[in-house]
Enzyme design. Structure first.
Site, PDB file in Angstrom:
ATOM      1  N   LYS A 216      25.768   5.905  11.752  1.00  0.00           N
ATOM      2  CA  LYS A 216      25.345   4.779  10.914  1.00  0.00           C
ATOM      3  C   LYS A 216      24.074   4.140  11.469  1.00  0.00           C
ATOM      4  O   LYS A 216      23.922   4.056  12.688  1.00  0.00           O
ATOM      5  CB  LYS A 216      26.439   3.704  10.909  1.00  0.00           C
ATOM      6  CG  LYS A 216      27.187   3.618   9.605  1.00  0.00           C
ATOM      7  CD  LYS A 216      28.323   2.641   9.714  1.00  0.00           C
ATOM      8  CE  LYS A 216      28.028   1.349   8.973  1.00  0.00           C
ATOM      9  NZ  LYS A 216      29.230   0.523   8.786  1.00  0.00           N
TER      10      LYS A 216
ATOM     11  N   LYS B 180      37.958  -4.195  18.438  1.00  0.00           N
ATOM     12  CA  LYS B 180      37.153  -5.063  19.299  1.00  0.00           C
ATOM     13  C   LYS B 180      37.865  -5.407  20.600  1.00  0.00           C
ATOM     14  O   LYS B 180      37.229  -5.568  21.634  1.00  0.00           O
ATOM     15  CB  LYS B 180      36.772  -6.356  18.566  1.00  0.00           C
ATOM     16  CG  LYS B 180      35.711  -6.156  17.506  1.00  0.00           C
ATOM     17  CD  LYS B 180      35.139  -7.488  17.062  1.00  0.00           C
ATOM     18  CE  LYS B 180      34.089  -7.321  15.990  1.00  0.00           C
ATOM     19  NZ  LYS B 180      33.627  -8.597  15.449  1.00  0.00           N
TER      20      LYS B 180
ATOM     21  N   LYS C 189      22.134  -1.712  14.684  1.00  0.00           N
ATOM     22  CA  LYS C 189      21.279  -2.523  15.556  1.00  0.00           C
ATOM     23  C   LYS C 189      21.479  -2.147  17.016  1.00  0.00           C
ATOM     24  O   LYS C 189      20.647  -2.411  17.858  1.00  0.00           O
ATOM     25  CB  LYS C 189      21.612  -3.983  15.369  1.00  0.00           C
ATOM     26  CG  LYS C 189      23.092  -4.170  15.643  1.00  0.00           C
ATOM     27  CD  LYS C 189      23.564  -5.571  15.753  1.00  0.00           C
ATOM     28  CE  LYS C 189      24.952  -5.578  16.330  1.00  0.00           C
ATOM     29  NZ  LYS C 189      26.022  -5.949  15.460  1.00  0.00           N
TER      30      LYS C 189
END
Ligand code: TRP
Length: 335
Positions: free
Chosen positions: A197, A114, A200
């Site tokens: 995958k 991240k 969203k």
């Protein structure tokens, strides 16, 4: 012995089939176990460790809570609550932060992912994220934590922090939380590209089934899902190199609670023109009631807020005494 189960989900996402099959479905199962005390939270304090939309945060929080309930988590049985509404999480985090080694936090792969190249500029919150997660778990003295593979390293840190606290203060206070991996979590992939995958963040909505999709939309997305021209084989191995086919079989198996081998036994030799309608029926049957309930809940904000207010109160009632005891153990002024 009572199992104390805690898990959380961040209000960053539009929830999709992968979240349901990978997490929520298991949470519901755990709730049904005798002697299980379940706490399920919306992890909003975690969500603000990365840039987010202030105007959407509260609505996203309600949406996650609605998904918990729609999926079958019973607020009368389990505590459904919002992390930021229980001050104990932040309080315990500080205490644990004094015991968390920077070197260990630097090795957390999620932080590295991240923070990217610019770790020097990452916020302290992102760095300390796993310590907050440890506090989430330990503030309820949870013994079992259902998590996905990506959170196992964080859970390991929670275990270490629990023992560091116990050893440093000579108290047998925090239990060692165990990860719960309930069966192999199905890897649900994009409906458009079986190597990615389901996510969203994928651009096209056609790549995923959202927990807010109505039955017609679910049917349409499955009908349009990418496949290949071959019939379904008899053996799972023969799906190697056919990621889209494998994905649809995986989704079918997870929804039907069967093994993929059994699904292939029933559908071997059939074309997707036959398999897809069967998958549509199954998906609409299993997911339709959930997505409809979710829609219903989302249209009644007051109802969700009432459920959360109750859950928050119950969570606070449990966290409060643990915080007081931990402070006492650490020798704080008994304010
Ligand atoms: N970090 C978890 C995730 O992103 C969510 C989470 C926050 C959590 N606190 C937790 C999960 C405590 C289990 C226990 O998926």
């Amino acid at each position: 012995m009572t199992k104390r189960i805690l898990s959380g989900m961040q209000p960053t996402s539009q929830l999709h089939l992968g979240n349901y099959l990978g997490a929520l479905k298991n949470w519901v199962k755990l709730q049904e176990e005798p002697d299980a005390h379940c706490l399920y939270m919306v992890a909003d304090l975690h969500a603000v460790t990365v840039p987010y939309e202030k105007k959407d945060l509260a609505a996203a929080t309600r949406e996650i809570a609605a998904a918990f309930i729609a999926a079958g988590i019973n607020p009368e049985k389990s505590h459904i609550f919002v992390q930021s509404s229980v001050p104990g999480h932040s309080q315990l985090m500080w205490m644990l932060a004094t015991m968390a080694q920077m070197g260990k936090l630097e090795r957390m792969t999620q932080f590295k992912d991240k923070a990217g190249k610019n770790a020097e500029r990452a916020g302290l919150g992102l760095f300390a994220y796993p310590v907050l997660m440890a506090a989430d778990i330990l503030v309820y003295r949870a013994t079992h934590v259902p998590v996905g593979e990506d959170q196992k390293q964080h859970l390991e840190l929670s275990r270490e922090l629990a023992s560091t606290f116990n050893t440093r203060y000579g108290a047998d206070f925090f239990p060692q939380p165990e990860p719960v991996i309930t069966g192999p979590a199905p890897r649900v992939m994009s409906l458009r590209d079986g190597t990615q995958k389901m996510s969203k963040s994928a651009e096209s909505d056609m790549t995923r089934i959202n927990l807010t999709d109505d039955a017609d939309t679910i049917a349409k997305k499955i009908k349009k899902a990418k496949t290949d021209a071959d019939p379904l084989p008899e053996k799972l191995d023969d799906l190697t190199g056919r990621p889209e086919a494998l994905n649809l079989v995986t989704i079918y198996a997870a929804l039907a609670e069967k093994s993929r081998e059994d699904v292939l036994k029933s559908f071997k030799g059939q074309q997707f023109s036959a398999f897809k309608p069967a998958l549509v029926d199954l998906a609409v049957d299993k997911l339709g009631p959930i997505t409809a309930r979710m829609k219903d809940l989302m249209s009644d904000q007051a109802q969700i807020d009432k459920i959360l207010a109750k859950g928050n109160e119950k969570a606070n009632d449990e966290a409060g005494p643990v915080i007081r005891e931990a402070m006492k153990i650490m020798g704080f002024f008994p304010g």
